[in-house]
Write an enzyme that holds these catalytic residues in place. Structure first.
Site, PDB file in Angstrom:
ATOM      1  N   TYR A 158     -13.077  -2.530  11.647  1.00 33.71           N
ATOM      2  CA  TYR A 158     -11.723  -1.970  11.463  1.00 33.71           C
ATOM      3  C   TYR A 158     -10.898  -2.187  12.735  1.00 33.71           C
ATOM      4  O   TYR A 158      -9.760  -2.668  12.672  1.00 33.71           O
ATOM      5  CB  TYR A 158     -11.833  -0.475  11.143  1.00 33.71           C
ATOM      6  CG  TYR A 158     -10.500   0.222  10.978  1.00 33.71           C
ATOM      7  CD1 TYR A 158      -9.748   0.054   9.818  1.00 33.71           C
ATOM      8  CD2 TYR A 158      -9.984   1.051  11.974  1.00 33.71           C
ATOM      9  CE1 TYR A 158      -8.523   0.688   9.656  1.00 33.71           C
ATOM     10  CE2 TYR A 158      -8.764   1.681  11.816  1.00 33.71           C
ATOM     11  CZ  TYR A 158      -8.032   1.508  10.655  1.00 33.71           C
ATOM     12  OH  TYR A 158      -6.812   2.131  10.502  1.00 33.71           O
TER      13      TYR A 158
ATOM     14  N   SER B 194      -3.237   0.313  14.386  1.00 32.90           N
ATOM     15  CA  SER B 194      -3.899   1.615  14.570  1.00 32.90           C
ATOM     16  C   SER B 194      -4.191   1.773  16.051  1.00 32.90           C
ATOM     17  O   SER B 194      -4.358   0.772  16.762  1.00 32.90           O
ATOM     18  CB  SER B 194      -5.227   1.624  13.814  1.00 32.90           C
ATOM     19  OG  SER B 194      -6.017   2.718  14.239  1.00 32.90           O
TER      20      SER B 194
ATOM     21  N   GLY C 124       0.827  -1.216   0.000  1.00 29.96           N
ATOM     22  CA  GLY C 124       0.000   0.000   0.000  1.00 29.96           C
ATOM     23  C   GLY C 124       0.854   1.256   0.000  1.00 29.96           C
ATOM     24  O   GLY C 124       0.628   2.172   0.784  1.00 29.96           O
ATOM     25  N   ALA C 125       1.834   1.293  -0.921  1.00 29.18           N
ATOM     26  CA  ALA C 125       2.807   2.403  -0.899  1.00 29.18           C
ATOM     27  C   ALA C 125       2.510   3.443  -1.975  1.00 29.18           C
ATOM     28  O   ALA C 125       3.323   4.309  -2.236  1.00 29.18           O
ATOM     29  CB  ALA C 125       4.219   1.857  -1.056  1.00 29.18           C
TER      30      ALA C 125
ATOM     31  N   ARG D 135       0.364   5.802  -1.861  1.00 27.51           N
ATOM     32  CA  ARG D 135       0.054   7.140  -1.327  1.00 27.51           C
ATOM     33  C   ARG D 135       0.200   7.131   0.200  1.00 27.51           C
ATOM     34  O   ARG D 135       0.469   6.087   0.815  1.00 27.51           O
ATOM     35  CB  ARG D 135      -1.362   7.576  -1.699  1.00 27.51           C
ATOM     36  CG  ARG D 135      -2.438   6.664  -1.188  1.00 27.51           C
ATOM     37  CD  ARG D 135      -3.840   7.230  -1.376  1.00 27.51           C
ATOM     38  NE  ARG D 135      -4.814   6.294  -0.857  1.00 27.51           N
ATOM     39  CZ  ARG D 135      -5.470   5.413  -1.605  1.00 27.51           C
ATOM     40  NH1 ARG D 135      -5.268   5.360  -2.897  1.00 27.51           N
ATOM     41  NH2 ARG D 135      -6.329   4.586  -1.041  1.00 27.51           N
TER      42      ARG D 135
ATOM     43  N   LYS E 246      -7.483  -4.451  13.351  1.00 30.60           N
ATOM     44  CA  LYS E 246      -6.224  -3.836  13.796  1.00 30.60           C
ATOM     45  C   LYS E 246      -5.750  -4.415  15.120  1.00 30.60           C
ATOM     46  O   LYS E 246      -4.537  -4.490  15.383  1.00 30.60           O
ATOM     47  CB  LYS E 246      -6.393  -2.318  13.877  1.00 30.60           C
ATOM     48  CG  LYS E 246      -6.546  -1.660  12.511  1.00 30.60           C
ATOM     49  CD  LYS E 246      -5.306  -1.906  11.653  1.00 30.60           C
ATOM     50  CE  LYS E 246      -5.325  -1.191  10.338  1.00 30.60           C
ATOM     51  NZ  LYS E 246      -4.094  -1.406   9.555  1.00 30.60           N
TER      52      LYS E 246
ATOM     53  N   ASP F 249      -3.004  -7.498  -4.839  1.00 29.15           N
ATOM     54  CA  ASP F 249      -3.994  -7.390  -3.764  1.00 29.15           C
ATOM     55  C   ASP F 249      -3.480  -8.271  -2.620  1.00 29.15           C
ATOM     56  O   ASP F 249      -3.399  -9.498  -2.772  1.00 29.15           O
ATOM     57  CB  ASP F 249      -5.350  -7.882  -4.279  1.00 29.15           C
ATOM     58  CG  ASP F 249      -6.431  -7.802  -3.215  1.00 29.15           C
ATOM     59  OD1 ASP F 249      -6.108  -7.762  -2.014  1.00 29.15           O
ATOM     60  OD2 ASP F 249      -7.617  -7.799  -3.593  1.00 29.15           O
ATOM     61  N   VAL F 250      -3.133  -7.648  -1.503  1.00 32.60           N
ATOM     62  CA  VAL F 250      -2.483  -8.398  -0.422  1.00 32.60           C
ATOM     63  C   VAL F 250      -3.378  -9.475   0.195  1.00 32.60           C
ATOM     64  O   VAL F 250      -2.894 -10.333   0.939  1.00 32.60           O
ATOM     65  CB  VAL F 250      -1.951  -7.467   0.701  1.00 32.60           C
ATOM     66  CG1 VAL F 250      -0.846  -6.562   0.193  1.00 32.60           C
ATOM     67  CG2 VAL F 250      -3.082  -6.672   1.342  1.00 32.60           C
TER      68      VAL F 250
ATOM     69  N   ASN G 285       1.673  -2.339   5.395  1.00 33.07           N
ATOM     70  CA  ASN G 285       0.970  -1.075   5.602  1.00 33.07           C
ATOM     71  C   ASN G 285      -0.419  -1.040   4.955  1.00 33.07           C
ATOM     72  O   ASN G 285      -1.301  -0.324   5.425  1.00 33.07           O
ATOM     73  CB  ASN G 285       1.833   0.059   5.026  1.00 33.07           C
ATOM     74  CG  ASN G 285       1.057   1.342   4.863  1.00 33.07           C
ATOM     75  OD1 ASN G 285       0.815   2.061   5.828  1.00 33.07           O
ATOM     76  ND2 ASN G 285       0.632   1.637   3.641  1.00 33.07           N
TER      77      ASN G 285
HETATM   78  P1  NAP Z   1      -4.726   5.324   2.427  1.00 32.54           P
HETATM   79  O1  NAP Z   1      -4.396   6.727   2.190  1.00 32.54           O
HETATM   80  O2  NAP Z   1      -6.121   4.882   2.143  1.00 32.54           O
HETATM   81  O3  NAP Z   1      -3.719   4.370   1.594  1.00 32.54           O
HETATM   82  C1  NAP Z   1      -3.924   2.991   1.613  1.00 32.54           C
HETATM   83  C2  NAP Z   1      -2.947   2.291   0.705  1.00 32.54           C
HETATM   84  O4  NAP Z   1      -3.230   0.877   0.769  1.00 32.54           O
HETATM   85  C3  NAP Z   1      -3.056   2.696  -0.739  1.00 32.54           C
HETATM   86  O5  NAP Z   1      -1.762   2.707  -1.304  1.00 32.54           O
HETATM   87  C4  NAP Z   1      -3.881   1.568  -1.369  1.00 32.54           C
HETATM   88  O6  NAP Z   1      -3.539   1.387  -2.735  1.00 32.54           O
HETATM   89  C5  NAP Z   1      -3.397   0.378  -0.562  1.00 32.54           C
HETATM   90  N1  NAP Z   1      -4.299  -0.768  -0.535  1.00 32.54           N
HETATM   91  C6  NAP Z   1      -5.588  -0.822  -0.132  1.00 32.54           C
HETATM   92  N2  NAP Z   1      -6.065  -2.066  -0.248  1.00 32.54           N
HETATM   93  C7  NAP Z   1      -5.057  -2.820  -0.739  1.00 32.54           C
HETATM   94  C8  NAP Z   1      -4.926  -4.184  -1.066  1.00 32.54           C
HETATM   95  N3  NAP Z   1      -5.953  -5.054  -0.934  1.00 32.54           N
HETATM   96  N4  NAP Z   1      -3.733  -4.640  -1.530  1.00 32.54           N
HETATM   97  C9  NAP Z   1      -2.700  -3.787  -1.682  1.00 32.54           C
HETATM   98  N5  NAP Z   1      -2.761  -2.477  -1.388  1.00 32.54           N
HETATM   99  C10 NAP Z   1      -3.938  -2.001  -0.922  1.00 32.54           C
HETATM  100  O7  NAP Z   1      -4.442   4.883   3.937  1.00 32.54           O
HETATM  101  P2  NAP Z   1      -3.388   5.441   5.053  1.00 32.54           P
HETATM  102  O8  NAP Z   1      -4.096   6.416   5.888  1.00 32.54           O
HETATM  103  O9  NAP Z   1      -2.095   5.767   4.444  1.00 32.54           O
HETATM  104  O10 NAP Z   1      -3.245   4.108   5.916  1.00 32.54           O
HETATM  105  C11 NAP Z   1      -2.121   3.239   5.812  1.00 32.54           C
HETATM  106  C12 NAP Z   1      -2.171   2.268   6.966  1.00 32.54           C
HETATM  107  O11 NAP Z   1      -2.152   2.996   8.199  1.00 32.54           O
HETATM  108  C13 NAP Z   1      -3.450   1.416   6.984  1.00 32.54           C
HETATM  109  O12 NAP Z   1      -3.157   0.119   7.404  1.00 32.54           O
HETATM  110  C14 NAP Z   1      -4.305   2.133   8.022  1.00 32.54           C
HETATM  111  O13 NAP Z   1      -5.256   1.279   8.608  1.00 32.54           O
HETATM  112  C15 NAP Z   1      -3.255   2.610   8.996  1.00 32.54           C
HETATM  113  N6  NAP Z   1      -3.675   3.739   9.836  1.00 32.54           N
HETATM  114  C16 NAP Z   1      -3.987   4.962   9.290  1.00 32.54           C
HETATM  115  C17 NAP Z   1      -4.376   6.001  10.135  1.00 32.54           C
HETATM  116  C18 NAP Z   1      -4.730   7.375   9.623  1.00 32.54           C
HETATM  117  O14 NAP Z   1      -5.161   8.226  10.427  1.00 32.54           O
HETATM  118  N7  NAP Z   1      -4.568   7.666   8.371  1.00 32.54           N
HETATM  119  C19 NAP Z   1      -4.458   5.795  11.521  1.00 32.54           C
HETATM  120  C20 NAP Z   1      -4.144   4.547  12.032  1.00 32.54           C
HETATM  121  C21 NAP Z   1      -3.750   3.519  11.179  1.00 32.54           C
HETATM  122  P3  NAP Z   1      -4.630   1.330  -3.917  1.00 32.54           P
HETATM  123  O15 NAP Z   1      -5.287   2.662  -4.018  1.00 32.54           O
HETATM  124  O16 NAP Z   1      -3.821   0.986  -5.116  1.00 32.54           O
HETATM  125  O17 NAP Z   1      -5.637   0.272  -3.514  1.00 32.54           O
END
Ligand code: NAP
Length: 256
Positions: free
Chosen positions: A157, A143, A13-14, A16, A161, A64-65, A91
């Site tokens: 969710y 998270s 998930g890199a 963005r 986590k 797709d992971v 991630n």
């Molecule tokens: P994000 O902006 O939605 O980015 C998610 C990334 O995961 C994207 O690159 C997406 O790529 C990829 N992805 C989604 N489903 C996938 C799959 N089945 N296989 C491979 N790649 C997949 O999310 P983020 O906020 O950066 O979150 C990253 C991690 O941190 C997540 O695990 C999230 O639960 C955790 N987290 C985030 C927050 C927060 O406040 N943002 C807080 C706590 C934890 P595609 O678009 O190509 O699908």
């Protein structure tokens, strides 16, 4: 910092947000990076180009992971390209809200498939290779939602986590004798596409304000804040730490 010279990392998930920040930070440290994505090819390629512009090595891989065959192909392609995998950052994640009463089977299944089974599959496939080399660093992203207290409208969710935190401990237990460290970073609120969701600008600002008020430091996290913690666990500076989860959340008051 060149802690990662000659190292190879897969960051799921890199394309963005947090994963992008982790990929860029690892590359800055000299690591060759696989930028994994599921749908966002252009964004993943932009991350690869940014890494190349700074003189680093990177490729993007669609996978797709939650699908075993795709995960196996991703690691095979990584080894073909770079010869090995030293670091895995689990991630990739999705966030679908909903209380217990609102959660459909479909939402439950997708949360578990990506956020939990995805970590299991990538860890297992990577670890089989790492065991052969007697070296590896696995960093899982959980998270604060999965860490302790229940939050409004995040049932599936949060459960996924919480599972990542336990999977971190179980994997660390199993892999320690193979010189593989498994640790976890649990972010608080980080300004990303996921946190924004489908909210309007005004709604999102309200959410950010609420999260800032809950944090002792009174700030919102950035992908770089999370990347800094991931880099520590991905490096040999954490060689005596495994199975642990680090909250990176600005000091949420209800967790202090
Ligand atoms: P994000 O902006 O939605 O980015 C998610 C990334 O995961 C994207 O690159 C997406 O790529 C990829 N992805 C989604 N489903 C996938 C799959 N089945 N296989 C491979 N790649 C997949 O999310 P983020 O906020 O950066 O979150 C990253 C991690 O941190 C997540 O695990 C999230 O639960 C955790 N987290 C985030 C927050 C927060 O406040 N943002 C807080 C706590 C934890 P595609 O678009 O190509 O699908």
């Amino acid at each position: 910092m060149s802690d990662f010279k000659d190292k190879v990392a897969v960051v799921t998930g890199a394309s963005r947000s947090i994963g992008r920040g982790v990929a860029l930070a690892l590359a800055e440290g000299g690591c060759s990076v696989v930028v994994n994505y599921r749908k966002s090819r252009d964004e993943a390629d932009e991350v690869v180009n940014s890494i190349k512009m700074m003189g680093g090595k990177a490729i993007s891989i669609k996978c797709d992971v939650s699908k075993r065959d795709e995960v196996e192909d991703m690691f095979a392609a990584t080894i073909d390209e770079f010869g090995k995998v030293d670091i895995l950052v689990n991630n990739a994640g999705v966030a679908h809200g909903g209380s217990l009463l609102e959660t459909t089977d479909e939402i439950w299944d997708i949360q578990m498939a990506v956020n939990l089974k995805g970590v299991f599959l990538c860890s297992q496939v990577a670890a089989r290779h790492m065991v052969e080399r007697n070296y590896g660093k696995i960093v899982n992203i959980s998270s604060n939602s999965g860490f302790g207290i229940a939050m409004n409208g995040e049932t599936s969710y949060a459960v996924s986590k919480a599972g990542v935190i336990q999977l971190t401990k179980s994997s660390a237990f199993d892999l320690g004798k193979h010189n593989i460290n498994v640790n976890c970073v649990a972010p608080g609120a980080v300004d990303t596409v996921m946190l924004r969701g489908k909210r309007s600008e005004a709604e999102y600002e309200k959410v950010l304000e609420g999260r800032r008020n809950r944090a002792s430091l009174g700030i919102t996290g950035t992908p770089e804040d999370i990347a800094n913690a991931v880099l520590f666990f991905a490096s040999d500076k954490s060689r005596y730490i495994t199975g642990k989860t680090l909250l990176v959340d600005g000091g949420r008051r209800d967790f202090l």
